[in-house]
Design a protein around this motif. Sequence first.
Motif, PDB file in Angstrom:
ATOM      1  N   TRP A 134       0.652  -1.232  -0.016  1.00 28.36           N
ATOM      2  CA  TRP A 134       0.023  -0.140   0.146  1.00 28.36           C
ATOM      3  C   TRP A 134       0.812   1.246  -0.193  1.00 28.36           C
ATOM      4  N   TRP A 135       1.896   1.289   0.722  1.00 27.70           N
ATOM      5  CA  TRP A 135       2.771   2.522   0.737  1.00 27.70           C
ATOM      6  C   TRP A 135       3.175   2.840  -0.168  1.00 27.70           C
ATOM      7  N   PHE A 136       4.361   1.747  -1.252  1.00 27.96           N
ATOM      8  CA  PHE A 136       4.769   1.673  -2.232  1.00 27.96           C
ATOM      9  C   PHE A 136       2.868   2.113  -3.420  1.00 27.96           C
ATOM     10  N   GLN A 137       2.248   1.656  -3.471  1.00 27.88           N
ATOM     11  CA  GLN A 137       1.401   2.248  -3.750  1.00 27.88           C
ATOM     12  C   GLN A 137       0.808   3.761  -4.639  1.00 27.88           C
ATOM     13  N   HIS A 138       0.425   3.849  -3.140  1.00 26.62           N
ATOM     14  CA  HIS A 138       0.148   5.307  -3.094  1.00 26.62           C
ATOM     15  C   HIS A 138       0.968   6.374  -2.538  1.00 26.62           C
ATOM     16  N   THR A 139       1.939   6.823  -3.514  1.00 28.18           N
ATOM     17  CA  THR A 139       3.123   8.483  -3.587  1.00 28.18           C
ATOM     18  C   THR A 139       2.677   9.391  -2.671  1.00 28.18           C
ATOM     19  N   GLU A 140       1.107   9.654  -2.951  1.00 30.33           N
ATOM     20  CA  GLU A 140       0.512  11.115  -2.627  1.00 30.33           C
ATOM     21  C   GLU A 140       1.180  11.263  -0.963  1.00 30.33           C
ATOM     22  N   PHE A 141       1.500   9.959   0.273  1.00 27.64           N
ATOM     23  CA  PHE A 141       1.760   9.938   1.346  1.00 27.64           C
ATOM     24  C   PHE A 141       3.393  10.185   1.499  1.00 27.64           C
ATOM     25  N   HIS A 142       3.841  10.364   0.205  1.00 25.70           N
ATOM     26  CA  HIS A 142       5.860  10.626   0.027  1.00 25.70           C
ATOM     27  C   HIS A 142       5.605  11.768   0.877  1.00 25.70           C
ATOM     28  N   GLY A 143       6.555  12.301   1.256  1.00 24.94           N
ATOM     29  CA  GLY A 143       6.552  13.771   1.743  1.00 24.94           C
ATOM     30  C   GLY A 143       5.370  14.685   2.367  1.00 24.94           C
ATOM     31  N   ASP A 144       5.854  16.142   3.000  1.00 23.40           N
ATOM     32  CA  ASP A 144       4.418  17.044   3.566  1.00 23.40           C
ATOM     33  C   ASP A 144       3.171  16.752   3.217  1.00 23.40           C
ATOM     34  N   LEU A 145       2.808  16.708   4.468  1.00 23.59           N
ATOM     35  CA  LEU A 145       1.370  16.880   4.139  1.00 23.59           C
ATOM     36  C   LEU A 145       0.240  17.771   5.125  1.00 23.59           C
ATOM     37  N   PRO A 146      -0.729  18.460   4.322  1.00 25.21           N
ATOM     38  CA  PRO A 146      -1.263  19.362   4.466  1.00 25.21           C
ATOM     39  C   PRO A 146      -2.499  19.281   5.889  1.00 25.21           C
ATOM     40  N   LEU A 147      -2.483  20.456   5.957  1.00 27.34           N
ATOM     41  CA  LEU A 147      -3.058  20.341   8.123  1.00 27.34           C
ATOM     42  C   LEU A 147      -4.245  20.909   7.391  1.00 27.34           C
ATOM     43  N   THR A 148      -5.404  20.225   6.925  1.00 25.48           N
ATOM     44  CA  THR A 148      -6.733  20.448   6.653  1.00 25.48           C
ATOM     45  C   THR A 148      -8.152  19.668   6.702  1.00 25.48           C
ATOM     46  N   LYS A 149      -9.099  20.668   6.631  1.00 27.33           N
ATOM     47  CA  LYS A 149     -10.385  19.807   6.745  1.00 27.33           C
ATOM     48  C   LYS A 149     -11.088  18.914   5.355  1.00 27.33           C
ATOM     49  N   THR A 150     -10.262  18.706   4.231  1.00 26.24           N
ATOM     50  CA  THR A 150     -10.977  18.149   3.500  1.00 26.24           C
ATOM     51  C   THR A 150      -9.594  17.334   2.980  1.00 26.24           C
ATOM     52  N   ASP A 151      -8.380  17.127   3.153  1.00 20.93           N
ATOM     53  CA  ASP A 151      -7.561  17.147   2.948  1.00 20.93           C
ATOM     54  C   ASP A 151      -7.617  16.014   4.188  1.00 20.93           C
ATOM     55  N   PHE A 152      -7.430  14.272   4.254  1.00 22.92           N
ATOM     56  CA  PHE A 152      -7.215  13.763   5.180  1.00 22.92           C
ATOM     57  C   PHE A 152      -6.283  13.046   5.377  1.00 22.92           C
TER      58      PHE A 152
END
Length: 359
Positions: A134-152
Motif C-alpha cells: 500500500w505504501w509504495f502504491q500511494h506515493t501521494e503520502f510521500h513528503g509533507d502533508l497539509p493540515l486541512t479539514k478536506t484533505d485527510f
Amino acid sequence: MSKFKRFRSLLLFSFLSIVFLMEKMSCNQESRSDLQIRKRSLHEINSVDSSNAINLFHLVWTTSSSFFQSWRLFVILAIQKNYRDQNYAVNIYSNTLNAQILSTCADFDKVNMTNIRFLPINEEIFKSTALEKWWFQHTEFHGDLPLTKTDFRYSHLTDLIRFAVLWKFGGIYLDFDMILLRPVTVFFNSFASQKDMQDKNTMDDSDPYNFAIAVFQPQHPFLSEVMQNASSVYDPQLWPCVGPRLITSAVHNWTTRGLVTFHTEIPKVEISRKSTTIHIFPHIYFYPLYWKFGNTLVQKTPTSRVEFGRLMAHAVTVHIWSRSTNMSTIEKGSVLNILMSHIKDGSIHSHRGNRALIK
C-alpha cells in the motif's frame, strides 16, 4: 591643546574598537560552543536505543512543524513524569518535527530528551508489514502533508503508521493530543470506546472505537487483520475509513469469534500477555470527555476545578480532541491549564487513596 584632544579621541576610539572586537570574538566562540552542544545532543537523541525499552511509546506527526503548538509538549512531559522511575523510550515519527523545533516551545527546558528519538516516515515503517505494498502504491503520502479539514491524508497516514509500528515493535501508541494521567503498565492488547453508547448526548453516527491510545504486544493478529483490511477499505474522501471505522469493524468481527473481553473497570493486576484476546475498556477511563465538548477543557468555567478533580479521580488519559477543539487560547483556570500546571510542578495526586499519578 587641540592636538591633545585629537590624540585623546583617537586613543579612546582605539580602546573601544579593541573592546568591541574582543566581545565579538567571545560571542562567536560562545555561539560555536552552543552549536557543538546542540549537535552533540541531537546525535545522542538519534542514537537512543528503544529496542530494549519495557515501555515503548509511539507518537506521530505528519504535518508541518508550524502547526505544532507548545501545549502538545505536555504529551511528552506526562509520559516522562509517569515513567521517570521506569525503563521507557519515546519514538516520534515525523519528517518535519525534530529536537530543534521542540526547543522553541515553552517549557522545553522541562523535557528530558535522553529517551526520545526522531524517526523519519518512509518505507522502513511499513517494510515487512501488510501495508508495505500500500505504501509504495500511494506515493501521494510521500513528503509533507497539509493540515486541512478536506484533505485527510495527514490523518490517514497517522492511522496506518500506528498499526504498523505497534505490530512491528509493540508498545503504547498515543495521539499527539492524548495526555497520560497515570501509567498504563497493567494494559496489554487494549484500547477503549471513545464514547458512552448509552448517553443521548453522544448518540451520533461516529464509530465507537478508537486508537488515540492503544497498547499491544508485537505481531498481534488483531493488528495484522486490521492492516490487511486497510487497503480494501481505503477512501481518501472519508476521514474515519482507516481509523475508527476500520477498528470498529474489526472489533465486531473479533466479538463474533469470542476474542474480545469488554471490561467495566480498570484491572487490578496486569492483563495476560499470552492470550490473543483483545481488551476494550469504557470511555470514562480513556476518553472521559466526548469530542463535542472538547472546548470545555480549554475554557475557564465555575466548575473547572471540580471537573479537573473528577478527571483525576477516574481517568487514565484525557483526549484533548484538538481536531474539533479551539486550541488558539487555553484560558487560565481551565481544566487543561490546571492539568498542565500540575504536570509541570509534579503535584498531581490521585483522589483515590492519595496514590501519586504523576510523581
